[in-house]
Design an enzyme around this catalytic site. Sequence first.
Site, PDB file in Angstrom:
ATOM      1  N   HIS A  84      -2.331   1.558   2.714  1.00 24.77           N
ATOM      2  CA  HIS A  84      -2.887   0.209   2.559  1.00 24.77           C
ATOM      3  C   HIS A  84      -4.263   0.211   1.891  1.00 24.77           C
ATOM      4  O   HIS A  84      -5.019  -0.741   2.010  1.00 24.77           O
ATOM      5  CB  HIS A  84      -2.933  -0.545   3.898  1.00 24.77           C
ATOM      6  CG  HIS A  84      -1.577  -0.944   4.376  1.00 24.77           C
ATOM      7  ND1 HIS A  84      -1.372  -1.742   5.487  1.00 24.77           N
ATOM      8  CD2 HIS A  84      -0.340  -0.653   3.910  1.00 24.77           C
ATOM      9  CE1 HIS A  84      -0.078  -1.921   5.676  1.00 24.77           C
ATOM     10  NE2 HIS A  84       0.574  -1.262   4.732  1.00 24.77           N
ATOM     11  N   TYR A  92      -3.438  -5.038  -0.409  1.00 30.01           N
ATOM     12  CA  TYR A  92      -4.386  -4.915   0.699  1.00 30.01           C
ATOM     13  C   TYR A  92      -5.825  -4.745   0.224  1.00 30.01           C
ATOM     14  O   TYR A  92      -6.757  -4.937   1.005  1.00 30.01           O
ATOM     15  CB  TYR A  92      -3.991  -3.756   1.612  1.00 30.01           C
ATOM     16  CG  TYR A  92      -2.728  -4.038   2.384  1.00 30.01           C
ATOM     17  CD1 TYR A  92      -2.768  -4.665   3.630  1.00 30.01           C
ATOM     18  CD2 TYR A  92      -1.485  -3.718   1.853  1.00 30.01           C
ATOM     19  CE1 TYR A  92      -1.604  -4.946   4.316  1.00 30.01           C
ATOM     20  CE2 TYR A  92      -0.316  -4.005   2.533  1.00 30.01           C
ATOM     21  CZ  TYR A  92      -0.383  -4.620   3.771  1.00 30.01           C
ATOM     22  OH  TYR A  92       0.763  -4.921   4.454  1.00 30.01           O
ATOM     23  N   CYS A 105       5.524   3.905   3.727  1.00 32.05           N
ATOM     24  CA  CYS A 105       5.119   2.513   3.523  1.00 32.05           C
ATOM     25  C   CYS A 105       5.946   1.965   2.367  1.00 32.05           C
ATOM     26  O   CYS A 105       6.382   2.721   1.498  1.00 32.05           O
ATOM     27  CB  CYS A 105       3.623   2.445   3.208  1.00 32.05           C
ATOM     28  SG  CYS A 105       2.979   0.770   2.925  1.00 32.05           S
ATOM     29  N   ASN A 115       2.639   0.795  11.708  1.00 34.66           N
ATOM     30  CA  ASN A 115       1.249   0.619  11.278  1.00 34.66           C
ATOM     31  C   ASN A 115       0.267   0.807  12.427  1.00 34.66           C
ATOM     32  O   ASN A 115       0.609   0.543  13.584  1.00 34.66           O
ATOM     33  CB  ASN A 115       1.073  -0.785  10.687  1.00 34.66           C
ATOM     34  CG  ASN A 115       1.621  -0.876   9.281  1.00 34.66           C
ATOM     35  OD1 ASN A 115       1.428   0.025   8.479  1.00 34.66           O
ATOM     36  ND2 ASN A 115       2.311  -1.967   8.984  1.00 34.66           N
TER      37      ASN A 115
END
Length: 421
Positions: A194, A244, A164, A144
């Site tokens: 995200h 997120y 991811c 990340n």
Amino acid sequence: MKLAVVGGGSTYTPELIDGFARLRDTLPISELVLIDPAADRLELVGGLARRIFAKQGHDGKIVTTSDVDAGVADADAVLLQLRVGGQAARNNDETWPLECGCVGQETTGAGGLAKALRTVPVVLDIAERVRRTNPNAWIIDFTNPVGIVTRALLQAGHKAVGLCNVAIGFQRTFARLLGVAPADVHLNHVGLNHLTWETGVRLGGPEGADLLPKLLAEHGDAIADDLRLPRQVLDRLGVVPSYYLRYFYAHDEVVRELRTKPSRAAEVAEMEKQLLEMYGDPALDEKPELLAKRGGAFYSEAAVDLAASLLGGGGSPYQVVNTVNRGTLPFLPDDAVIEVQAAVGGQGPTPLPVPEPDPLYTGLIAHVTAYEDLALEAALRGGRDRVFKAMLSHPLIGQYEYAEALTDKLIAHNREHLAWA
């Protein structure tokens, strides 16, 4: 087949090892190299990895090393799962933004920018080493912030794909709720890493019937509880946002919560101590239950699937990955990195067509893409002014007084990792 894992001393790694062992017919690894500068952690993780392979009857060789060049030499694929600065740096990312009333999180907002600045130069150095030793190797980035790091790799000409576990988590959840096999669930997954929405849940493939309305009608409460968002928000959106999005849709609520409890980094650091003690037990030959609380659920399945497809094996024909836009989302630049369903093969991923997205989220996608442009510029070239501009452009910051203060805090907490500071 040889695979290398940079950051192989992570407490995540046994999750990956378990997947490699269980899914060896999909991804037949003959040699797995775990690379990490932390020799003490690496040996604990490597020992458990060998025991997991042995218990599950995998005859692949597991090698541990701190030498990146030697470790990635002749590798068919290199997985990146590193954390520059460790949990201590993550703890900073999650705390100092709160002093300005902004969310403290390691992949978005001010903390996410700090992580990008620390990470991009290190990842690019590793990628150049991979290119020198084996220019044909694929780089799979799980580090990340995946979108920014993957764009840095692609912009530098590397054979890279970002990965991811958010999408595979949704796939598994929806499959369970629908009572079908996960492989039968195809997601219309759109956005940035995200920052994604599930706009359709199709049975059997891209052309299958859309069961998202059924899921929201019959299981909306459970889905909303998992996301910690009100049910009515999902009903009004008509889509399922990733967890997120709570940082955007409930920012002030999240800040109040974060100010009243220990950081996630502090929780993980304590968990890692326990995990490493467990890994040192010569009788342990499977991933411990505690690892499920560490995060990264289904990471191993996603990694195996992607690596198998890239290397010409038996991976799924369609997978959610981070890759270059190339007109898929027409409101973004062609070289933006997006997270969508793609057809994946030996030549890499090709994004599937995306129905015209709703303005409800295209604006936010475009806004965050512009921030990511500035964040990558700051990571590559450094300088306080570039960091300030990235701060100011982020939708979770957006005020010059906050941007000024957060820029100073970022530099103060990360000076040892910033060559220009």
